[in-house]
Design a protein around this motif. Structure first.
Motif, mmCIF file in Angstrom:
data_model
loop_
_atom_site.group_PDB
_atom_site.id
_atom_site.type_symbol
_atom_site.label_atom_id
_atom_site.label_comp_id
_atom_site.label_asym_id
_atom_site.label_seq_id
_atom_site.Cartn_x
_atom_site.Cartn_y
_atom_site.Cartn_z
ATOM 1 N N LYS A 139 0.311 -1.165 -0.034
ATOM 2 C CA LYS A 139 0.016 0.255 -0.079
ATOM 3 C C LYS A 139 0.634 1.496 0.018
ATOM 4 O O LYS A 139 0.447 2.265 -0.800
ATOM 5 N N ASP A 140 2.157 1.739 0.795
ATOM 6 C CA ASP A 140 2.840 2.627 1.098
ATOM 7 C C ASP A 140 3.501 2.756 -0.074
ATOM 8 O O ASP A 140 3.409 4.081 -1.389
ATOM 9 N N TYR A 191 2.492 1.740 -3.142
ATOM 10 C CA TYR A 191 1.977 1.656 -4.697
ATOM 11 C C TYR A 191 1.199 3.564 -4.473
ATOM 12 O O TYR A 191 1.390 4.373 -5.510
ATOM 13 N N GLU A 192 0.988 3.893 -3.444
ATOM 14 C CA GLU A 192 0.605 5.168 -2.900
ATOM 15 C C GLU A 192 2.011 6.278 -3.060
ATOM 16 O O GLU A 192 1.437 7.628 -3.592
ATOM 17 N N SER A 193 3.259 5.865 -2.539
ATOM 18 C CA SER A 193 4.240 6.588 -3.078
ATOM 19 C C SER A 193 4.531 6.553 -4.823
ATOM 20 O O SER A 193 4.702 7.758 -5.666
ATOM 21 N N LEU A 242 1.485 8.925 -5.854
ATOM 22 C CA LEU A 242 2.268 10.311 -5.437
ATOM 23 C C LEU A 242 3.261 11.053 -6.686
ATOM 24 O O LEU A 242 3.849 12.247 -6.859
ATOM 25 N N VAL A 297 -4.547 -1.750 -2.467
ATOM 26 C CA VAL A 297 -4.404 -0.805 -3.700
ATOM 27 C C VAL A 297 -5.938 -0.306 -4.369
ATOM 28 O O VAL A 297 -5.243 0.892 -5.225
#
Length: 76
Positions: free
Chosen positions: A14-15, A17-19, A22, A67
């Motif tokens: 999750k981290d 994918y989010e990074s 962004l 995700v």
């Protein structure tokens, strides 16, 4: 132990994918491709580790649930 390892790997996925996401909308232009690639590769490594614990099919399901929202999964 496996449960906590699965939770850790899902949080890492999750981290990462989010990074990476962004990185698509961030201000900096320099190295954007490398930034996104690195996070996607890290996500892939976490997915492979997850496959070793829960199997390929279940790991893919868990990745998708981690995700993408239910609406995103339904529209694909």
């Amino acid at each position: 132990m496996q449960r906590s390892e699965v939770a850790r790997l899902l949080q890492q996925i999750k981290d990462e994918y989010e990074s990476a996401a962004l990185g698509l909308t961030g201000i900096a232009q320099t190295g954007r491709h490398q930034f996104i690639t690195r996070h996607m590769e890290n996500m892939g490594q976490a997915h492979q580790a997850l496959q070793g614990i829960v199997g390929t099919e279940q790991a893919t399901i868990l990745l998708a649930e981690t995700v993408w929202s239910p609406e995103e999964r339904a529209s694909s």
